[in-house]
Enzyme design. Structure first.
Site, PDB file in Angstrom:
ATOM      1  N   HIS A   7       0.822  -1.204   0.000  1.00 45.97           N
ATOM      2  CA  HIS A   7       0.000   0.000   0.000  1.00 45.97           C
ATOM      3  C   HIS A   7       0.857   1.256   0.000  1.00 45.97           C
ATOM      4  O   HIS A   7       0.541   2.250  -0.686  1.00 45.97           O
ATOM      5  CB  HIS A   7      -0.921  -0.033   1.225  1.00 45.97           C
ATOM      6  CG  HIS A   7      -1.791   1.173   1.361  1.00 45.97           C
ATOM      7  ND1 HIS A   7      -1.580   2.120   2.332  1.00 45.97           N
ATOM      8  CD2 HIS A   7      -2.859   1.602   0.645  1.00 45.97           C
ATOM      9  CE1 HIS A   7      -2.485   3.074   2.213  1.00 45.97           C
ATOM     10  NE2 HIS A   7      -3.274   2.780   1.201  1.00 45.97           N
ATOM     11  N   GLU A  29       2.032   1.826  -3.457  1.00 43.72           N
ATOM     12  CA  GLU A  29       0.939   2.360  -4.278  1.00 43.72           C
ATOM     13  C   GLU A  29       0.858   3.878  -4.133  1.00 43.72           C
ATOM     14  O   GLU A  29       0.675   4.613  -5.106  1.00 43.72           O
ATOM     15  CB  GLU A  29      -0.373   1.701  -3.863  1.00 43.72           C
ATOM     16  CG  GLU A  29      -1.610   2.260  -4.543  1.00 43.72           C
ATOM     17  CD  GLU A  29      -2.812   2.285  -3.621  1.00 43.72           C
ATOM     18  OE1 GLU A  29      -3.500   3.319  -3.599  1.00 43.72           O
ATOM     19  OE2 GLU A  29      -3.059   1.274  -2.935  1.00 43.72           O
ATOM     20  N   HIS A  30       0.998   4.368  -2.904  1.00 45.19           N
ATOM     21  CA  HIS A  30       0.983   5.807  -2.675  1.00 45.19           C
ATOM     22  C   HIS A  30       2.205   6.488  -3.305  1.00 45.19           C
ATOM     23  O   HIS A  30       2.077   7.520  -3.972  1.00 45.19           O
ATOM     24  CB  HIS A  30       0.969   6.094  -1.173  1.00 45.19           C
ATOM     25  CG  HIS A  30      -0.393   6.061  -0.560  1.00 45.19           C
ATOM     26  ND1 HIS A  30      -0.975   7.148   0.042  1.00 45.19           N
ATOM     27  CD2 HIS A  30      -1.295   5.055  -0.462  1.00 45.19           C
ATOM     28  CE1 HIS A  30      -2.179   6.821   0.490  1.00 45.19           C
ATOM     29  NE2 HIS A  30      -2.395   5.552   0.214  1.00 45.19           N
ATOM     30  N   GLU A  34       4.154  11.344   2.666  1.00 48.28           N
ATOM     31  CA  GLU A  34       3.176  10.307   2.389  1.00 48.28           C
ATOM     32  C   GLU A  34       3.053   9.337   3.553  1.00 48.28           C
ATOM     33  O   GLU A  34       1.982   8.769   3.785  1.00 48.28           O
ATOM     34  CB  GLU A  34       3.534   9.557   1.107  1.00 48.28           C
ATOM     35  CG  GLU A  34       2.345   8.987   0.372  1.00 48.28           C
ATOM     36  CD  GLU A  34       1.317  10.037   0.000  1.00 48.28           C
ATOM     37  OE1 GLU A  34       0.121   9.682  -0.077  1.00 48.28           O
ATOM     38  OE2 GLU A  34       1.692  11.217  -0.203  1.00 48.28           O
ATOM     39  N   GLU A  86      -4.627   7.820   7.241  1.00 51.72           N
ATOM     40  CA  GLU A  86      -5.563   6.852   6.677  1.00 51.72           C
ATOM     41  C   GLU A  86      -5.827   5.717   7.658  1.00 51.72           C
ATOM     42  O   GLU A  86      -6.971   5.266   7.815  1.00 51.72           O
ATOM     43  CB  GLU A  86      -5.006   6.310   5.355  1.00 51.72           C
ATOM     44  CG  GLU A  86      -5.968   5.454   4.571  1.00 51.72           C
ATOM     45  CD  GLU A  86      -5.408   5.016   3.224  1.00 51.72           C
ATOM     46  OE1 GLU A  86      -6.110   4.273   2.505  1.00 51.72           O
ATOM     47  OE2 GLU A  86      -4.264   5.395   2.885  1.00 51.72           O
TER      48      GLU A  86
END
Length: 421
Positions: free
Chosen positions: A49, A52-53, A122, A129
């Site tokens: 993940h 992906e960011h 990030e 998140e």
């Protein structure tokens, strides 16, 4: 298979699959990597993940802003997602802009720089998140369910990772993970829409030239265990998931399980919706789901209910699970088949859905399953098949996860005993 769908496996190991849809004006294309949460070690949980960011945060040729500007300058859409068995990077553009979309996706997969400042920024976004997920009980309960069903193994890890691991994850871990897993034999480049197979092969030959040559071990087999997780919180509702081990994609009972999920909790006419919500008013939301993997899967029921109602809700749900093992009517099976068939056929009208599907088929079965074959397997399922699938699943060890005012929620031994009876 129709001649509009074509597949080529290149000498590098990379697979290119396309579906030409000549009557549309758009193209959806993407790179789908067979690497997700179940491929991670505990100390790198969340790496898929995180990658992906970071893919959108700058390459050797493009800044993060430039990536966004280039795709939006042509009215296109660029996105990504992380799942348990794969990570996807995809775009949808007008047909004349397919070369740009292929260039950008290839660039972010092969030439991301992982700038230190962008990485730290990030990292903070991902921690936000995770915090948001933790504050959303009808979301986080599914993570607790997965961890309880598959304890002490990658299949049970949360897709977002944990706060401690994300805080400590160095840049080198991301680079190493990408080098190990983003290799040609794990990547499917798919496209659907106003593009030919030959044109897509040309774009791949031009842009996908620098995927890493590393290697990674196969993921550990999924080992379902089951168990119970409950977390008392001061909420208005109890959010719970009750689930069972289910069938893999290639299981002969897969289509029966899919139809079972649909007739049991897949819509307003389903047994659970009618009995639990419409007749008794015990919930606002209740649904069932089938989550297959390449080597197993889970079947689950989610419900959100009040603290007082939960003690009544559970026996009602268990009663429906017992009843469906005994008999399924022709009418409800026909209705479930119509729902699944309509969903499959409607997906044919979307380039995005078709791109996603053909990539998924290659990863899962090694070929694109013709729609006629899928529909024939659905049509062949009988009421006895559905009841047999229910008996196979609902007599296995259950998993229970619940968050909220859980004091009146029956414990797993009570639930397991009623299921066994």
């Amino acid at each position: 298979m129709t001649d509009t769908i074509r597949t080529t496996r290149l000498p590098s190991g990379l697979t290119v699959v396309t579906e030409t849809m000549p009557h549309v004006g758009t193209v959806s294309l993407g790179a789908y990597v067979a690497a997700g949460t179940r491929h991670e070690r505990p100390e790198e949980n969340g790496a898929s993940h995180f990658l992906e960011h970071m893919a959108f945060k700058g390459t050797a040729r493009r800044s993060a802003a430039k990536i966004a500007e280039e795709i939006e300058d042509v009215g296109g859409h660029l996105n990504a997602y992380t799942a348990r068995e794969r990570t996807a990077y995809y775009a949808k553009v007008l047909k004349e802009d397919a070369p740009l979309a292929a260039d950008i996706i290839a660039d972010i997969l092969q030439h991301s720089v992982f700038d230190a400042e962008e990485l730290e920024r990030e990292r903070g976004v991902i921690l936000q998140e995770i915090g948001q997920a933790n504050d959303t009980p009808d979301d986080i309960v599914f993570d607790h369910f997965q961890t309880t069903a598959y304890p002490d193994q990658p299949m049970g890890l949360p897709t977002l990772g944990t706060e401690d691991v994300i805080k400590a994850m160095p840049r080198e871990a991301l680079v190493s993970y990408m080098r190990q897993h983003y290799t040609p034999h794990r990547v499917v480049v798919a496209a659907a829409g106003a593009i030919t197979h030959e044109a897509m092969l040309d774009l791949v030959a031009q842009h996908f030239t620098a995927l890493p040559e590393g290697s990674a071990d196969a993921p550990l087999p999924a080992r379902y265990a089951g168990g119970e997780f409950r977390e008392a919180q001061e909420l208005d509702q109890v959010h719970l998931v009750l689930g069972f081990p289910s069938m893999a994609y290639d299981d002969p009972q897969y289509h029966a399980g899919l139809l079972l999920s649909t007739l049991l909790g897949g819509g307003m006419s389903s047994r659970l919706f009618q009995e639990v919500r419409e007749k008794r008013g015990l919930v606002y939301a209740i649904s069932s789901f089938l989550s297959p993997y390449v080597d197993g899967g889970t079947f689950g029921i989610y419900a959100g209910t009040g603290e007082k109602e939960v003690a009544e809700l559970v026996p009602v749900v268990l009663g429906e699970l017992a009843a469906v093992q005994q008999a399924v009517t022709e009418d409800e099976l026909r209705r479930a088949k119509a729902q699944v068939k309509a969903s499959l056929l409607m997906s044919l009208e979307s380039t995005s859905s078709r791109c996603e599907q053909i990539a998924h088929h290659i990863h899962t079965w090694g070929r694109v399953i013709p729609m006629e074959e899928s529909l024939a397997k659905l049509a062949a399922v009988t009421t006895d098949d559905v009841a047999a699938a229910a008996r196979k699943m609902f007599r296995a060890a259950p998993t229970l996860a619940a968050v909220g005012p859980v004091a009146k929620l029956p414990g797993l031994p009570i639930i397991a005993g009623k299921l066994a009876a």
